[in-house]
Scaffold this active site. Structure first.
Site, PDB file in Angstrom:
ATOM      1  N   ASP A   1       0.863  -1.185   0.000  1.00 36.76           N
ATOM      2  CA  ASP A   1       0.000   0.000   0.000  1.00 36.76           C
ATOM      3  C   ASP A   1       0.894   1.227   0.000  1.00 36.76           C
ATOM      4  OD1 ASP A   1       0.042   1.006   3.113  1.00 36.76           O
ATOM      5  OD2 ASP A   1       0.017  -1.182   3.016  1.00 36.76           O
TER       6      ASP A   1
ATOM      7  N   ASP B   1      -9.949   3.379   5.492  1.00 35.12           N
ATOM      8  CA  ASP B   1      -8.846   3.321   6.453  1.00 35.12           C
ATOM      9  C   ASP B   1      -9.282   4.088   7.694  1.00 35.12           C
ATOM     10  OD1 ASP B   1      -6.520   3.577   7.913  1.00 35.12           O
ATOM     11  OD2 ASP B   1      -5.343   4.500   6.309  1.00 35.12           O
TER      12      ASP B   1
ATOM     13  N   GLU C   1      -8.534   4.461  11.660  1.00 30.92           N
ATOM     14  CA  GLU C   1      -7.516   4.144  12.662  1.00 30.92           C
ATOM     15  C   GLU C   1      -7.240   5.378  13.502  1.00 30.92           C
ATOM     16  OE1 GLU C   1      -3.396   4.139  11.108  1.00 30.92           O
ATOM     17  OE2 GLU C   1      -4.322   3.985   9.107  1.00 30.92           O
TER      18      GLU C   1
END
Length: 279
Positions: free
Chosen positions: A78, A167, A169
């Site tokens: 990534d 994503d 987090e």
């Protein structure tokens, strides 16, 4: 005739004024809660976040490498603007077969290297997709899904395009949970995932770490039946998964791989990877 000020009253006012002055000076000199440190050393400004920015700081890393699973799992990477222009041919030669590129963050940032990274991985022969770095404190989940889709986050059932990734987090700019309660965070995530699926027909992947998920969603178990899991853990095993997911689809297992630091594994063969891309 002026009313005389009582000596104690005047003194009390002076004391109160002095106390307020001290309090203001203390608050102005007290540092805010620290943001997630950036292992690259780059200044943490809006747009600089990337997949796994808080994993080392919060979960650490194990010295033991994961077992060799090339026969049953497929290597991936990534990337974000931190990698700049990527040498995709070299990565292909090293065995990397899929890639995710950061497309967007919040509703205010697009990756300036997106075209080279997204198209370049495809041109090298890889299956590729895009991810969105969520900032739940700046805009709603549905609005961020729309922004992601407008800037490279789409999906098509061509066997070469992976579903978009949320994503979600640690907040690299402040409070780990973006100032949200567990229930509010779950609602925000649901809004993003629902909007993405309604517009693409495909369930988005959820990238997260178990410790963050437990802290910031109360270890909510409701997304597992629909949304594939991309787990972040820099260790020899994936460890305990977040509630609701009996297995992972992808695993970010290190941030210190050769060439491109963030390396990942798809939990299946290359044929299974293409089936997953097709949906």
């Amino acid at each position: 005739m002026r009313t005389p000020i009582h000596p104690l009253r005047g003194r009390s006012r002076l004391c109160l004024t002095g106390a307020l002055t001290v309090l203001v000076l203390f608050l102005s000199s007290t540092p805010a809660a620290p943001a997630t440190p950036d292992p690259t050393g780059d200044p943490i400004t809006r747009g600089n976040a990337y997949m796994g920015i808080g994993v080392l700081a919060h979960d650490g890393a194990s010295d033991a490498p994961p077992p060799d699973a090339r026969a049953t799992q497929t290597e991936g990477v990534d990337v974000s603007s931190h990698q700049g222009e990527v040498d995709w041919r070299s990565l292909w030669g090293s065995g990397v077969r899929w890639a995710y590129t950061k497309a967007t963050e919040g509703t205010y940032y697009t990756n300036p290297y997106f075209t080279q990274q997204y198209d370049g991985s495809f041109d090298a022969g890889m299956v590729r997709g895009a991810y969105h770095f969520a900032t739940p404190d700046t805009a709603g989940g549905a609005a961020q899904a729309d922004y992601f889709l407008a800037h490279g986050g789409g999906w098509s059932a061509d066997g070469k395009t992976l579903p978009g990734v949320l994503d979600i987090e640690w907040n690299p700019y402040g409070d780990a949970c973006y100032g949200k309660s567990a229930s509010a965070m779950v609602g925000w995530i649901r809004d993003f995932l629902d909007r993405y699926k309604s517009r693409t027909g495909r369930a988005a992947v959820v990238y997260t770490a178990t410790s963050w998920w437990s802290e910031c969603t109360g270890n909510y178990a409701g997304f597992g039946p629909v949304n594939p899991l991309w787990i972040a853990r820099y260790a020899s095993t994936v460890g305990t998964l977040p509630a609701g997911w009996p297995a992972y689809t992808m695993w970010q297992y290190t941030s210190s791989g050769p060439s491109v630091g963030d390396h990942d594994r798809f939990n299946g063969s290359e044929d299974k990877l293409r089936e997953f891309a097709t949906g």
